[in-house]
Design an enzyme around this catalytic site. Structure first.
Site, PDB file in Angstrom:
ATOM      1  CG  ASP A   1       8.368   5.599 -10.937  1.00  0.00           C
ATOM      2  OD1 ASP A   1       8.994   4.061 -11.376  1.00  0.00           O
ATOM      3  OD2 ASP A   1       6.337   5.514 -11.411  1.00  0.00           O
TER       4      ASP A   1
ATOM      5  CE  LYS B   1      -5.906  -3.292  -0.551  1.00  0.00           C
ATOM      6  NZ  LYS B   1      -5.577  -1.487  -0.573  1.00  0.00           N
TER       7      LYS B   1
ATOM      8  CB  SER C   1      -0.769   0.329   1.079  1.00  0.00           C
ATOM      9  OG  SER C   1      -2.208   1.598   1.106  1.00  0.00           O
TER      10      SER C   1
END
Length: 565
Positions: A305, A319, A294
């Site tokens: 990224d 998740k 999560s």
């Protein structure tokens, strides 16, 4: 002139015809929906009135709702009856205790994702990957997470009997847990490692996570630390705003942190950093594993990224879905998955999506007792970071450098599973021996080691407590027993920080992180070093990107066997 007059007429005529068609189509759809609702009601009426045995009409409707939701194949979507929701609401607002277990649905079971350190579940010996078989005599099969949590909560100090399934074992393991008020700091301790490397474990994204992390790193920088290892292993997530806040400490103002995509109104949104980075330029390695979920995945994915950190460990949990609560008639509530999380470059965090890679080829047992999912060849879609670095998508976050923890041999695994069959009694014996050992060694130093004499003393404690462990099992499990005996003594004597310092020599993932970050001056140098490691994810992702580009372009005519010479 004639053309000028005809053109508007044609446009008007087309609009009139299309408007009539859309109107008829809308009416037809409305009639179809009405017919379907009427059909359903007719079936319910016949079943309720004519079935050979008496049927509760309310139960028929509930079964239909459950069937609809289960047909979605989404473990996070569920119907919460009014009485269940109200009980949960009241208990979560009152002074109630729990057992310190983070749970999620997995493979049809209410599964332990992370035992909170020092909590009743962790103290008893419940491990990540265990699943509930019974809770106080109630079968756990078919229970959703909310119902299971409701059974586990209660007055602090009261017991709850549970039976847990564990991978590799046929019979469930019984545990007696004593409920307690669970108080957990986001950052339990900080540690300066060799040279100018700092280590910070972030356990959960609660309301103070960003502030605790910032204070922790500031304190380390005051000690001369210039490089950071952020440990998100075992972190199950928490508050979205804290995940964004933690990311903001490292990325530029305005950088995208995470995006949600859904079909409903307001379900698609983008969350950007709104402050400048506090720790700009500091090289960072993030440790992740299969229990990082999560908000942990949001942070790890964003830093990866934006080429802000190197990730080390194993692929995260996956998740990546968003649940919304919708109030229904009579106080009932629908918990519905309404969106999915995506990283800044568009990678799905969720393992449930159709292009998600399989969780693992097989599972192994780590020295710590955790179940480790061992991924083989990574067949995942290729992506590019904001700076063009190759990454892998497909659900969960794949680290830049994959490192398995220290795992057990086949013989050791069999012996440890035999220990597991003793349930909480083995862990109770560990605790009892540790307390006794500390009392007998008042000047205990942190670099103590457990030798043959201590192992023999622990074996005596097992016999005295009537914990059935054969000589063969004890011998095969010696490395596991030694590790946990030393860690239990260290934790009881020196706290969680002491337990970490004593057991750090067995942490292969942390060792690789230290090796990777040592000596680098910039994040660019760090990422370059990660790429050069044999078998790095960057090289695998680069190959995947080349293959994807080749497939997109189609076959080369010059090499097409069917083309003319």
């Amino acid at each position: 002139m004639r053309v000028g007059r005809i053109a508007p007429f044609l446009v008007l005529a087309s609009a009139t015809l299309l408007g009539g068609w859309f109107l008829q189509e809308g009416v037809a759809r409305e009639e179809n929906v009405y017919n379907q609702v009427r059909l359903f009601q007719e079936v319910v009426d016949y079943v309720s009135d004519q079935y050979v045995e008496e049927v509760d009409r309310e139960e028929v409707y509930r079964s239909a709702i459950d069937g609809l939701l289960s047909g979605l194949g989404d473990p996070h979507t569920s119907f919460i009856a009014a009485r269940e929701y109200e009980n949960v609401r009241i208990r979560t607002q009152g002074d109630y205790g729990g057992v310190g277990l983070e749970v999620l649905p997995r493979d049809g079971h209410v599964t332990v994702m992370n035992p909170i350190p020092g909590g009743p579940g962790a103290r008893a010996g419940i491990r990540p990957g265990d699943w509930f078989v019974t809770i106080d005599g109630t079968p756990a099969e078919g229970l959703d997470v909310d119902a299971a949590v409701e059974l586990l909560r209660g007055e602090p100090g009261t017991p709850v009997e549970v039976e847990m399934g564990r991978p590799g074992l046929v019979d469930p393991i019984p545990f007696t847990l004593e409920r307690a008020i669970i108080q957990l700091r986001a950052v339990p301790f900080v540690q300066r490692l060799e040279g100018d490397i700092g280590y910070v474990p972030l356990q959960v994204f609660q309301a103070t996570a960003r502030d605790e992390l910032q204070a922790a790193v500031d304190s380390l920088r005051g000690q001369g630390v210039q490089r950071l290892i952020l440990d998100l292993r075992g972190n199950p997530g928490g508050l979205l705003e804290e995940g964004i806040g933690v990311t903001e400490l490292f990325v530029d103002d305005g950088a995208t942190v995470v995006e949600t995509r859904g079909r409903g109104a307001g379900q698609s949104a983008r969350y950007d950093a709104s402050t400048g980075p506090t720790f700009a330029g500091m090289p960072v390695v993030v440790l992740v594993d299969g229990a990082s979920a999560s908000a942990s995945e949001i942070v790890a994915g964003a830093l990866q990224d934006h080429d802000r950190a190197a990730l080390v460990g194993t692929t995260t949990y996956g998740k990546g879905s968003v649940q919304s609560l919708f109030p229904l008639t009579a106080g009932n509530v629908l918990r519905l998955t309404t969106a999915r999380w995506y990283t800044p470059v568009g990678r799905s965090i969720d393992r449930e999506v159709g292009d998600a890679a399989p969780r693992a080829d097989h599972a192994a047992l780590a020295l710590t007792g955790a179940v480790v999912e061992v991924e083989g060849e990574l067949d995942r879609p290729a992506f590019r970071s904001t700076a063009g670095r190759p990454l892998l998508g497909g659900g969960g976050i794949v680290p830049d450098v994959r490192v398995l923890p220290d795992t057990l041999t086949t013989a050791e695994t069999g012996a440890v599973r035999a220990l597991y069959r003793q349930g909480g009694e083995f862990n109770a014996a560990l605790f009892a021996y540790a307390v006794s050992y500390i009392q007998q060694h008042p000047g205990l130093a942190l670099d103590f080691e457990v030798g043959a004499a201590e192992l023999a003393g622990f074996r005596t404690v097992l016999d005295e407590r009537e914990v059935e462990v054969s000589d063969g099992v004890f011998a095969d499990a010696e490395r596991y027993i030694r590790y946990h005996l030393e860690r239990e003594i260290a934790v009881q004597a020196f706290g969680e920080a002491g337990g970490f310092r004593h057991s750090v020599r067995w942490d292969r993932q942390l060792s690789r992180a230290v090796q990777l970050i040592s000596g680098v001056q910039t994040t660019r140098e760090l990422l370059a070093a990660a790429r050069e490691i044999e078998g790095s994810t960057a090289l695998i992702a680069e190959e995947a990107a080349v293959e994807a580009a080749a497939e997109a372009e189609g076959p080369d005519p010059s090499t097409d066997e069917g083309s003319a010479p």
